[in-house]
Design an enzyme around this catalytic site. Structure first.
Site, PDB file in Angstrom:
ATOM      1  N   ASP A  56       2.475   4.924  -0.326  1.00 29.93           N
ATOM      2  CA  ASP A  56       2.053   6.254   0.105  1.00 29.93           C
ATOM      3  C   ASP A  56       1.999   7.227  -1.076  1.00 29.93           C
ATOM      4  OD1 ASP A  56       1.659   5.912   2.862  1.00 29.93           O
ATOM      5  OD2 ASP A  56       3.811   6.081   3.284  1.00 29.93           O
ATOM      6  N   ARG A  68       0.848  -1.201   0.000  1.00 26.78           N
ATOM      7  CA  ARG A  68       0.000   0.000   0.000  1.00 26.78           C
ATOM      8  C   ARG A  68       0.883   1.250   0.000  1.00 26.78           C
ATOM      9  NH1 ARG A  68      -3.133  -1.479   5.130  1.00 26.78           N
ATOM     10  NH2 ARG A  68      -1.046  -2.320   5.497  1.00 26.78           N
ATOM     11  N   TYR A 105      11.847  -3.148  -2.814  1.00 31.37           N
ATOM     12  CA  TYR A 105      11.727  -1.729  -3.150  1.00 31.37           C
ATOM     13  C   TYR A 105      13.083  -1.208  -3.602  1.00 31.37           C
ATOM     14  CZ  TYR A 105       7.159  -1.222  -0.808  1.00 31.37           C
ATOM     15  OH  TYR A 105       5.834  -1.321  -0.458  1.00 31.37           O
ATOM     16  N   ARG A 146      11.872   4.450   3.645  1.00 31.17           N
ATOM     17  CA  ARG A 146      12.215   5.876   3.576  1.00 31.17           C
ATOM     18  C   ARG A 146      13.060   6.299   4.775  1.00 31.17           C
ATOM     19  NH1 ARG A 146       6.473   8.482   2.383  1.00 31.17           N
ATOM     20  NH2 ARG A 146       7.630  10.396   2.848  1.00 31.17           N
TER      21      ARG A 146
END
Lengths: 255, 255
Positions: free
Chosen positions: B45, B43, B104, B191
């Site tokens: 951002d 999900r 990622y 992040r």
């Protein structure tokens, strides 16, 4: 300089919309109060991008080179144009006429689905392409030839004889990259090369068809002009030295 | 699926703006006339991109899988979201809960000039970064740890213990890529990892500082949350098989 050609009518100043040249000339005016003509190495068309464009201008105002880089970058905002490096040019330097090598990359996205992330930066060809056949056909085009079949009918160059130093076809995941290098190019030459090699990749044309198109010296015999999106000016060299490397050197007075 | 997260409030449907989930659910409705909930593996951002997102939904209408792919791609236009591949899922399959590995990539542009071409797709850090030091500090974080220092204070997960399988720091021209893989992640984990390793790259933090931040289990001890722009969900795997490969297989009935 690096820029996204998408929002522009091309390098050259035109009445029809924003150009990279006008944005730069405005930034130079904001820096120096002088209205100059900015000259570049590769006058890219509307929608064509650059990672290694080189441009020059002459101003009377005395400025530190670091101030020039910083101020132009600042005044170019919010345009998607940035100055990677700036240096004082040797006397007689001309971004366009002094350039001895230009390298472009043409990116083809070869998959069924259109691009979401690379939209405007690749040519979407929704079928598999035979990269090996493209590479073999590309070899026919390398060297010194009359490229009259591979230039826009509006091309202004007196001679259509050019020397293609490099034309590599490289698979890069779902993309196919055409890396093309020469001292100089005809108008739309890289895009017509891409459109023609794509015909070979689809299996519709053979290597012999490409040789025949070249020999014909007739624009109607080559493939279509590929869209501007996939094209990017990667690097410009001056006497073999890469300006795109961005490492500043003391200028040499050539007068 | 591949998407450009820039114009969206994120994956999840929200009242505050367009979401990827809502765009997909509208496309499924256009295909089938059914209002469904589309579930995804990661999900993302607001502003986070995907090259290999996986989602599933259930419809009663009988459709050929190729029709589903084509119709959804068509109805998603002009959103920058495309379906790369579609297949009939095995019974009991859940895009989120069946996923066994997520990878990622976080992209940092390390150069003085801001990005022109990669705007919105990289984090611009305008100083040189020590990639070797970043790689050494990254090694501290690989493995099973309590990542409480590396999650958003609004993270809903019951446990903050996660197993980081992969955290590679790779120089790629002017970019630095962090490739991060795990079965699952905490909110903002990648992040915050990027923001922390960037502190190491700048020479402001040592490898020991990163180890201390991890041991503290306190969000205020880790580095800043890097902006969403640089983050992209690259791949999701199910039992070791990569769904991002896009090669359809006959579904296996697991009931």
């Amino acid at each position: 300089m690096e820029y996204d050609g998408g929002p522009f009518v091309g390098w050259q100043r035109q009445d029809t919309g924003p150009s990279i040249q006008a944005a730069l000339e405005d930034a130079v005016f904001a820096l120096s109060g002088e209205r100059v003509h900015v000259q570049c190495a590769g006058r890219t068309d509307a929608g064509v991008h650059a990672r290694g464009q080189v441009a020059h201008f002459d101003i009377a105002a005395e400025k530190r080179i670091e101030e020039v880089r910083g101020a132009i970058t600042f005044h170019l905002k919010p345009n998607p144009i940035v100055v990677i490096a700036a240096e004082l040019a040797p006397k007689g330097f001309h971004a366009r006429f002094s350039a001895t090598y230009r390298r472009y990359r043409y990116r083809i996205l070869s998959r069924r689905s259109p691009p979401a992330l690379e939209r405007g930066h690749v040519w979407h060809v929704p079928v598999p392409l035979d990269v090996e056949a493209m590479g073999e056909a590309a070899a026919v085009l390398v060297g010194t030839h009359d490229f009259n079949s591979f230039r826009s009918t509006s091309c202004q160059a007196k001679s259509s004889v050019k020397t293609l130093e490099e034309l590599s076809v490289i698979r890069c995941g779902e993309e196919i990259h055409l890396d093309v290098g020469a001292r100089s190019f005809l108008h739309n030459q890289v895009r017509i090369l891409a459109g023609t090699l794509q015909m070979v990749g689809r299996g519709q044309w053979s290597r012999a068809d490409v040789a025949a198109a070249l020999a014909a010296r007739d624009r109607t015999r080559a493939g279509p002009t590929a869209p501007p999106d996939g094209l990017c000016l990667m690097e410009v060299r001056y006497d073999g030295r890469s300006e795109a490397d961005g490492d500043a050197e003391e200028p040499v007075d050539e007068d």
